[in-house]
Design a protein around this motif. Structure first.
Motif, PDB file in Angstrom:
ATOM      1  N   GLU A 142      22.541 -10.083  42.784  1.00 33.98           N
ATOM      2  CA  GLU A 142      23.175  -8.759  42.740  1.00 33.98           C
ATOM      3  C   GLU A 142      23.533  -8.286  44.145  1.00 33.98           C
ATOM      4  OE1 GLU A 142      22.018  -4.231  41.398  1.00 33.98           O
ATOM      5  OE2 GLU A 142      21.121  -5.901  40.312  1.00 33.98           O
ATOM      6  N   LEU A 143      22.620  -8.454  45.098  1.00 35.09           N
ATOM      7  CA  LEU A 143      22.898  -8.054  46.479  1.00 35.09           C
ATOM      8  C   LEU A 143      24.070  -8.844  47.057  1.00 35.09           C
ATOM      9  CD1 LEU A 143      19.244  -7.751  47.808  1.00 35.09           C
ATOM     10  CD2 LEU A 143      20.887  -5.870  47.528  1.00 35.09           C
ATOM     11  N   ALA A 144      24.119 -10.139  46.759  1.00 36.69           N
ATOM     12  CA  ALA A 144      25.215 -10.973  47.253  1.00 36.69           C
ATOM     13  C   ALA A 144      26.545 -10.530  46.652  1.00 36.69           C
ATOM     14  CB  ALA A 144      24.945 -12.439  46.928  1.00 36.69           C
ATOM     15  N   GLU A 145      26.543 -10.180  45.361  1.00 36.49           N
ATOM     16  CA  GLU A 145      27.777  -9.721  44.714  1.00 36.49           C
ATOM     17  C   GLU A 145      28.247  -8.396  45.307  1.00 36.49           C
ATOM     18  OE1 GLU A 145      26.981  -9.726  40.509  1.00 36.49           O
ATOM     19  OE2 GLU A 145      26.896 -11.916  40.431  1.00 36.49           O
ATOM     20  N   VAL A 146      27.298  -7.504  45.587  1.00 33.03           N
ATOM     21  CA  VAL A 146      27.652  -6.223  46.207  1.00 33.03           C
ATOM     22  C   VAL A 146      28.256  -6.458  47.590  1.00 33.03           C
ATOM     23  CG1 VAL A 146      26.688  -4.105  47.199  1.00 33.03           C
ATOM     24  CG2 VAL A 146      26.001  -4.822  44.902  1.00 33.03           C
ATOM     25  N   ASP A 147      27.638  -7.363  48.367  1.00 32.90           N
ATOM     26  CA  ASP A 147      28.182  -7.689  49.688  1.00 32.90           C
ATOM     27  C   ASP A 147      29.610  -8.215  49.584  1.00 32.90           C
ATOM     28  OD1 ASP A 147      25.875  -6.878  50.924  1.00 32.90           O
ATOM     29  OD2 ASP A 147      25.072  -8.900  51.207  1.00 32.90           O
ATOM     30  N   ARG A 148      29.865  -9.086  48.618  1.00 38.47           N
ATOM     31  CA  ARG A 148      31.210  -9.650  48.440  1.00 38.47           C
ATOM     32  C   ARG A 148      32.206  -8.558  48.034  1.00 38.47           C
ATOM     33  NH1 ARG A 148      31.663 -14.053  44.459  1.00 38.47           N
ATOM     34  NH2 ARG A 148      33.690 -14.359  45.432  1.00 38.47           N
TER      35      ARG A 148
END
Length: 154
Positions: A142-148
């Protein structure tokens, strides 16, 4: 004390000596397995025998970290019953330091996997789940998707 278990990176007290130790490895062995592999019976050790150590206790490699001048030159194999984990995570809503590290590493891996190959994301998530980090993997993904999304890559 909470029921959270000892993990790599934790700071504990050697209950026999009252000195702080840093957990540098989970040997993946029980006292019985470690004793057989190393030809030394951890149950016979005086320090361990005072803490109701059993053959089923997990064994950790630790180093003493008693002062700034300490330069550990030796590791010690201690059963879990001899270690008192210092619960520094109470200042971080109960999250163990080791779990925070896992989430951070997984987040970076998810970011890279999503950039290179979407199939790699599923493989990474499956692997993390298989080794017992399902919650951490979900958070990291989820954090990686938000960063992207923030970077405009999604």
């Amino acid at each position: 004390m909470s029921e959270q278990s000892i993990k790599l990176g934790d700071v504990c007290l050697d209950l026999a000596q009252g000195r702080p130790v840093h957990v540098i490895a989970d040997t993946g062995q029980t006292v019985a397995e470690w004793s057989e592999a190393n030809n030394y019976n951890l149950l016979d050790n005086y320090g361990n025998s005072r803490f109701d150590t059993t053959n089923d206790d997990r064994v950790f490699d630790v180093v003493y970290c008693s002062s700034l001048k300490s330069r550990p030159s030796k590791t010690y194999a201690y059963p879990e019953s001899r270690l008192g984990r210092i619960e520094s995570e109470v200042a971080d809503a109960g999250r163990q330091v080791a779990d925070r590290v896992v989430v951070t590493v997984l987040e970076k891996l998810f970011e890279r996997a999503a950039t290179d190959d979407d199939g790699a994301v599923a493989v990474l998530e499956s692997y993390a789940t298989d080794v017992g980090y399902a919650d951490e993997a979900a958070e990291a993904r989820e954090l990686a998707e938000v960063d992207r999304i923030i970077r405009g890559e999604a």
